[in-house]
Motif scaffolding. Structure first.
Motif, short mmCIF file in Angstrom:
data_model
loop_
_atom_site.label_atom_id
_atom_site.label_comp_id
_atom_site.label_asym_id
_atom_site.label_seq_id
_atom_site.Cartn_x
_atom_site.Cartn_y
_atom_site.Cartn_z
N SER A 1 37.67 39.23 47.16
CA SER A 1 36.34 39.32 46.55
C SER A 1 36.40 39.84 45.12
CB SER A 1 35.45 40.24 47.38
OG SER A 1 36.02 41.54 47.47
N LEU A 2 37.48 40.54 44.75
CA LEU A 2 37.60 41.08 43.39
C LEU A 2 38.17 40.06 42.41
CD1 LEU A 2 39.00 44.63 44.25
CD2 LEU A 2 36.66 44.03 43.63
N SER A 3 38.84 39.04 42.93
CA SER A 3 39.45 38.06 42.03
C SER A 3 38.41 37.21 41.31
CB SER A 3 40.40 37.14 42.83
OG SER A 3 41.45 37.88 43.40
N LEU B 1 41.05 47.26 53.04
CA LEU B 1 41.40 47.43 51.63
C LEU B 1 42.05 46.18 51.08
CD1 LEU B 1 42.80 51.09 51.66
CD2 LEU B 1 40.59 50.32 50.77
N ASP B 2 42.96 45.59 51.84
CA ASP B 2 43.64 44.40 51.36
C ASP B 2 42.69 43.21 51.29
OD1 ASP B 2 46.30 43.15 50.67
OD2 ASP B 2 45.76 41.89 52.38
N GLY B 3 41.70 43.18 52.18
CA GLY B 3 40.73 42.09 52.15
C GLY B 3 39.82 42.13 50.94
N PRO C 1 40.26 45.93 35.35
CA PRO C 1 40.48 47.21 36.06
C PRO C 1 40.02 47.20 37.51
CG PRO C 1 39.65 47.63 33.84
CD PRO C 1 39.52 46.16 34.08
N ILE C 2 39.07 46.33 37.88
CA ILE C 2 38.61 46.35 39.27
C ILE C 2 39.67 45.83 40.23
CG2 ILE C 2 36.23 46.03 38.49
CD1 ILE C 2 36.37 43.16 39.47
N MET C 3 40.74 45.19 39.72
CA MET C 3 41.81 44.73 40.58
C MET C 3 42.52 45.90 41.26
SD MET C 3 41.84 41.43 40.48
CE MET C 3 43.41 41.16 41.28
N TYR C 4 42.41 47.09 40.68
CA TYR C 4 43.08 48.27 41.24
C TYR C 4 42.18 49.05 42.20
CZ TYR C 4 46.33 47.29 37.45
OH TYR C 4 47.23 46.67 36.62
N THR C 5 41.00 48.50 42.50
CA THR C 5 40.08 49.20 43.39
C THR C 5 40.68 49.48 44.77
OG1 THR C 5 38.17 48.21 42.26
CG2 THR C 5 37.81 49.08 44.47
N PRO C 6 41.37 48.53 45.44
CA PRO C 6 41.94 48.84 46.75
C PRO C 6 42.95 49.99 46.70
CG PRO C 6 41.88 46.47 46.44
CD PRO C 6 41.53 47.09 45.12
#
Length: 374
Positions: free
Chosen positions: A327-329, A321-323, A340-345
């Motif tokens: 890839s989301l940045s 999850l942290d990894g 909003p995808i920054m909160y995916t983990p």
């Protein structure tokens, strides 16, 4: 049940403080060795080393906080499970959802600590640390008090002193000045002193030799001197200010006017959005970290062979999850609207926790173990 919540929460907080202290000490010692060698080697004092260490602590604590949260949740859950306290609570009718409440409160406390660090303390400390590093790099006086090394305080300038006495006297000094396009100068002296003259600083050399090489004619001229003053003020940068970066700004400064901030800092709106929501996402992940550690061990139940497998699984889930953050940045940096995808983990971790608690409350493995225990 409220008494059990207070009991479990107190155990979580105590172990959290212990693990955080140990991890901070380990990471700080590893960093302090390199920092001490760099600062003291440049002629700085122990007070400067302590100042740099203190300014680096907020970022260091923010790094180890999720690890300490996970370790505390794992340790307390495993101990309560081995001592059959969780089994007793389940036998009295308490569901896993209910027993997860003190862990959720603990995760919220950890998230609030992380929020305070990321939104306020880390940006302020980072800005002050960068300013002090610029000031230290401009303090050429302390850099010249380094014995036995060839130093380059400025492009085209080389300085060397064999030893530095306790009274600050430099012995067997060598100074090469190659900044001029028409000539090069080399000064050697038996002794030298650093003298402050108002806002300037001069290097006073005693009993030495000056050599001048003319580049056009390649002619060399020498002159002995009893004392000679070399102004080193020009080697010091006169502008101590550093450019403001996004990491220097607190979150309340990043909440509005992304376009204005991006223009002022010569960056993109996506970088502003990624920095701001990355802070919120990291704080929310602390809550998920605590609950994953608890829920994974709760599903595993009691085993005389230990819970190494469950701990490894929980750790691998957190690593995965942290990894995802890296890839989301990229998409957010390219398009600020995708923040909003920054909160995916954190969201995906919450879904995993709900699935684990659902299995613990209604799975066949858990019911079979309860029947065996009765």
């Amino acid at each position: 049940m409220v008494r059990f919540d207070r009991y479990m929460l107190s155990q979580l907080m105590w172990l959290f403080g212990f693990f955080a202290l140990v991890l901070v000490a380990v990471f700080w010692i590893n960093r302090a060795v390199r920092l001490f060698d760099r600062l003291i080697g440049d002629g700085q004092t122990a007070l400067v080393f302590l100042e740099f260490s203190a300014l680096g602590l907020p970022r260091l604590i923010a790094t180890v906080l999720p690890i300490a949260t996970f370790a505390a949740a794992i340790y307390v859950t495993n101990r309560l499970n081995n001592e059959s306290e969780l089994t007793v609570m389940m036998s009295t009718g308490s569901s896993p959802w209910r027993m997860a409440r003190p862990v959720a409160v603990f995760g919220l406390i950890s998230a609030l600590m992380m929020s305070l660090l990321l939104h306020l303390l880390v940006p302020i400390a980072t800005e002050q640390l960068d300013e002090r590093e610029v000031e230290i790099s401009q303090n050429i006086t302390s850099r010249l008090l380094t014995e036995g090394e060839f130093l380059s305080p400025a492009p085209g300038v080389t300085f060397y002193s064999r030893t530095v006495g306790q009274d600050g006297v430099l012995h067997d000094v060598f100074l090469s000045d190659r900044r001029g396009t028409e000539e090069r100068m080399i000064y050697t002296a038996a002794e030298a002193y650093l003298v402050r003259n108002g806002e300037g600083t001069s290097l006073i050399m005693v009993d030495g030799l000056a050599q001048r090489l003319t580049n056009d004619s390649l002619s060399l001229s020498t002159a002995k001197f009893r004392d000679f003053s070399f102004d080193i003020t020009t080697l010091i940068r006169t502008d101590p200010q550093i450019s403001t970066r996004i990491v220097h700004m607190t979150s309340d400064q990043l909440l509005t006017d992304w376009a204005g901030i991006a223009e002022r800092l010569n960056t993109s709106e996506g970088a502003v959005a990624e920095e701001l929501h990355g802070r919120f996402a990291r704080a929310a992940f602390c809550l998920v970290t605590a609950l994953i550690g608890f829920a994974t061990l709760l599903v595993g139940g009691y085993s005389r062979f230990g819970v190494r497998r469950e701990i490894v699984i929980a750790f691998l889930v957190l690593i995965a999850l942290d990894g995802m953050r890296g890839s989301l940045s990229g998409p957010v940096l390219a398009n600020a609207g995708l923040w909003p995808i920054m909160y995916t983990p954190a969201v995906l971790g919450g879904v995993i926790v709900c699935g684990l608690l659902w299995r613990a409350s209604g799975g066949r493995v858990f019911r079979r173990r309860l029947r065996g225990a009765t």
